[in-house]
Design an enzyme around this catalytic site. Structure first.
Site, PDB file in Angstrom:
ATOM      1  N   CYS A   1      34.319  31.264  38.448  1.00  0.00           N
ATOM      2  CA  CYS A   1      33.427  32.343  38.035  1.00  0.00           C
ATOM      3  C   CYS A   1      32.249  32.343  39.004  1.00  0.00           C
ATOM      4  O   CYS A   1      31.544  31.337  39.125  1.00  0.00           O
ATOM      5  CB  CYS A   1      32.939  32.085  36.605  1.00  0.00           C
ATOM      6  SG  CYS A   1      31.712  33.279  36.053  1.00  0.00           S
TER       7      CYS A   1
ATOM      8  N   CYS B   1      33.739  38.284  42.569  1.00  0.00           N
ATOM      9  CA  CYS B   1      33.941  38.088  41.133  1.00  0.00           C
ATOM     10  C   CYS B   1      35.422  37.817  40.992  1.00  0.00           C
ATOM     11  O   CYS B   1      36.242  38.562  41.570  1.00  0.00           O
ATOM     12  CB  CYS B   1      33.537  39.339  40.351  1.00  0.00           C
ATOM     13  SG  CYS B   1      34.139  39.348  38.639  1.00  0.00           S
ATOM     14  N   THR B   2      35.774  36.776  40.262  1.00  0.00           N
ATOM     15  CA  THR B   2      37.187  36.369  40.249  1.00  0.00           C
ATOM     16  C   THR B   2      38.091  37.370  39.527  1.00  0.00           C
ATOM     17  O   THR B   2      39.320  37.277  39.636  1.00  0.00           O
ATOM     18  CB  THR B   2      37.343  34.979  39.607  1.00  0.00           C
ATOM     19  OG1 THR B   2      36.670  34.977  38.343  1.00  0.00           O
ATOM     20  CG2 THR B   2      36.779  33.898  40.510  1.00  0.00           C
ATOM     21  N   HIS B   3      37.499  38.305  38.789  1.00  0.00           N
ATOM     22  CA  HIS B   3      38.332  39.351  38.191  1.00  0.00           C
ATOM     23  C   HIS B   3      38.886  40.315  39.252  1.00  0.00           C
ATOM     24  O   HIS B   3      39.950  40.903  39.046  1.00  0.00           O
ATOM     25  CB  HIS B   3      37.525  40.168  37.170  1.00  0.00           C
ATOM     26  CG  HIS B   3      37.346  39.497  35.847  1.00  0.00           C
ATOM     27  ND1 HIS B   3      36.493  38.432  35.672  1.00  0.00           N
ATOM     28  CD2 HIS B   3      37.911  39.741  34.633  1.00  0.00           C
ATOM     29  CE1 HIS B   3      36.537  38.057  34.407  1.00  0.00           C
ATOM     30  NE2 HIS B   3      37.387  38.827  33.752  1.00  0.00           N
TER      31      HIS B   3
ATOM     32  N   ASP C   1      36.241  30.120  33.386  1.00  0.00           N
ATOM     33  CA  ASP C   1      35.660  31.432  33.717  1.00  0.00           C
ATOM     34  C   ASP C   1      35.153  32.064  32.422  1.00  0.00           C
ATOM     35  O   ASP C   1      35.499  31.615  31.315  1.00  0.00           O
ATOM     36  CB  ASP C   1      36.728  32.344  34.358  1.00  0.00           C
ATOM     37  CG  ASP C   1      36.171  33.707  34.747  1.00  0.00           C
ATOM     38  OD1 ASP C   1      35.013  33.782  35.198  1.00  0.00           O
ATOM     39  OD2 ASP C   1      36.889  34.713  34.576  1.00  0.00           O
ATOM     40  N   SER C   2      34.368  33.130  32.590  1.00  0.00           N
ATOM     41  CA  SER C   2      33.928  33.877  31.409  1.00  0.00           C
ATOM     42  C   SER C   2      35.092  34.615  30.751  1.00  0.00           C
ATOM     43  O   SER C   2      34.970  35.040  29.602  1.00  0.00           O
ATOM     44  CB  SER C   2      32.876  34.909  31.832  1.00  0.00           C
ATOM     45  OG  SER C   2      33.430  35.770  32.811  1.00  0.00           O
TER      46      SER C   2
HETATM   47  N1  DGL Z   1      34.902  36.371  36.761  1.00  0.00           N
HETATM   48  C1  DGL Z   1      33.487  36.307  36.655  1.00  0.00           C
HETATM   49  C2  DGL Z   1      32.831  36.125  38.032  1.00  0.00           C
HETATM   50  O1  DGL Z   1      33.495  35.703  38.960  1.00  0.00           O
HETATM   51  C3  DGL Z   1      32.972  37.459  35.875  1.00  0.00           C
HETATM   52  C4  DGL Z   1      31.603  37.197  35.435  1.00  0.00           C
HETATM   53  C5  DGL Z   1      31.167  37.953  34.232  1.00  0.00           C
HETATM   54  O2  DGL Z   1      31.673  37.696  33.157  1.00  0.00           O
HETATM   55  O3  DGL Z   1      30.253  38.762  34.388  1.00  0.00           O
HETATM   56  O4  DGL Z   1      31.656  36.332  38.228  1.00  0.00           O
END
Ligand code: DGL
Length: 273
Positions: free
Chosen positions: A75, A189-191, A12-13
């Site tokens: 992500c 978004c996984t966050h 992920d990012s």
């Molecule tokens: N967790 C990432 C996602 O699911 C975040 C992406 C980002 O860094 O913008 O999109």
């Protein structure tokens, strides 16, 4: 190392992929996991498309070099471009958008809401995929959250930061829930599943779809089918690499309840031109 004993890669990012690790640890506790979070470059959703592809390829290569037996693209932003990132990757790749869209399409509801980063929003990948699988569904998108992933990344456990997170959530969700009256909301978004408690508090009764659960299920199905499950009887370990702050990554991992952390190590980021 036999293929069965190889780790599963999760990337992920940032720390958003921890929501996916959590589900995989729950469903497949004996698997070893290798995590990469590109903390130096978060948020991906605000970068240009070519930059996202280059940064994602850097992480894919990292995983390929370490011989992962499956790769979870945890992500959504990268998932929008996954077909362009996986060149040279020899293992099966699972992505968050496919999982989230399939889970939403299966639900017996009319109106599906999706909150996501700006990049994922602008790609329109969620409505396309959901409606391809379930044409009668109406898909309502939030306007795209430019700052929410980064805020979640740095605010867990901090009351002031979490108040900002909740302000952002209201901006994204109020209209969708109160005016459009969606039947459920995909956390695109996984966050966002990491602040699921805040969303439940703000919108009690709104069903949330966390693509991580679907990803873990699809991974388990694959490992069972291919007889690739880990042979070890004891619980697997989680090794974390980040281009960001290792102490923060370790803290966030314990805050979200990840277990069996072997080590958290720094890895140099790709240089952006
Ligand atoms: N967790 C990432 C996602 O699911 C975040 C992406 C980002 O860094 O913008 O999109």
């Amino acid at each position: 190392m036999s293929k069965q004993s190889a780790p599963i890669g999760v990337l992920d990012s940032g720390i958003g992929g921890y929501s996916v690790v959590k589900q995989v640890q729950k469903l497949l506790p004996e698997e070893d996991l290798l995590y990469f979070g590109d903390g130096a470059h978060i948020p991906y959703g605000n970068h240009a498309q070519e930059t996202i592809v280059a940064m994602a390829r850097y992480m894919f290569r990292f995983m390929e070099e370490r011989g992962v037996k499956a790769l979870l693209v945890a992500c959504n932003t990268i998932s929008c471009l996954v077909d362009r990132c996986g060149e040279g990757v020899s293992c099966p790749v699972f992505n968050a958008v496919k999982a989230g869209a399939e889970a939403a399409a299966r639900l017996e509801v009319d109106k599906v809401g999706v909150i996501s980063t700006v990049f994922t929003h602008n790609s329109r990948i969620y409505p396309e995929k959901i409606q391809a699988l379930s044409p009668k569904k109406v898909v309502v998108l939030s306007c795209g959250c430019p700052d929410l992933a980064r805020l979640v990344e740095h605010s867990l456990g901090d009351p002031e930061g979490m108040a900002l997170v909740e302000d952002n959530l209201r901006q994204e969700l109020d209209h969708m829930v109160l005016e459009d009256k969606v039947d459920c909301c995909v956390l695109g978004c996984t966050h966002y599943p990491l602040v699921g408690d805040s969303i439940h508090k703000l919108y009690p009764g709104l069903p949330l779809i966390d693509p991580a659960e679907e990803m873990a299920r699809a991974l388990k199905e694959h490992l069972d089918r291919e007889k690739l499950g880990s042979p070890q009887a004891s619980p697997g370990a989680l090794t974390i690499y980040t281009t960001g702050d290792t102490e923060e990554y370790a803290l966030r991992a314990s805050q979200v309840g990840l277990g069996r952390i072997d080590k958290v190590e720094y890895y140099p980021p790709m240089e952006l031109l």
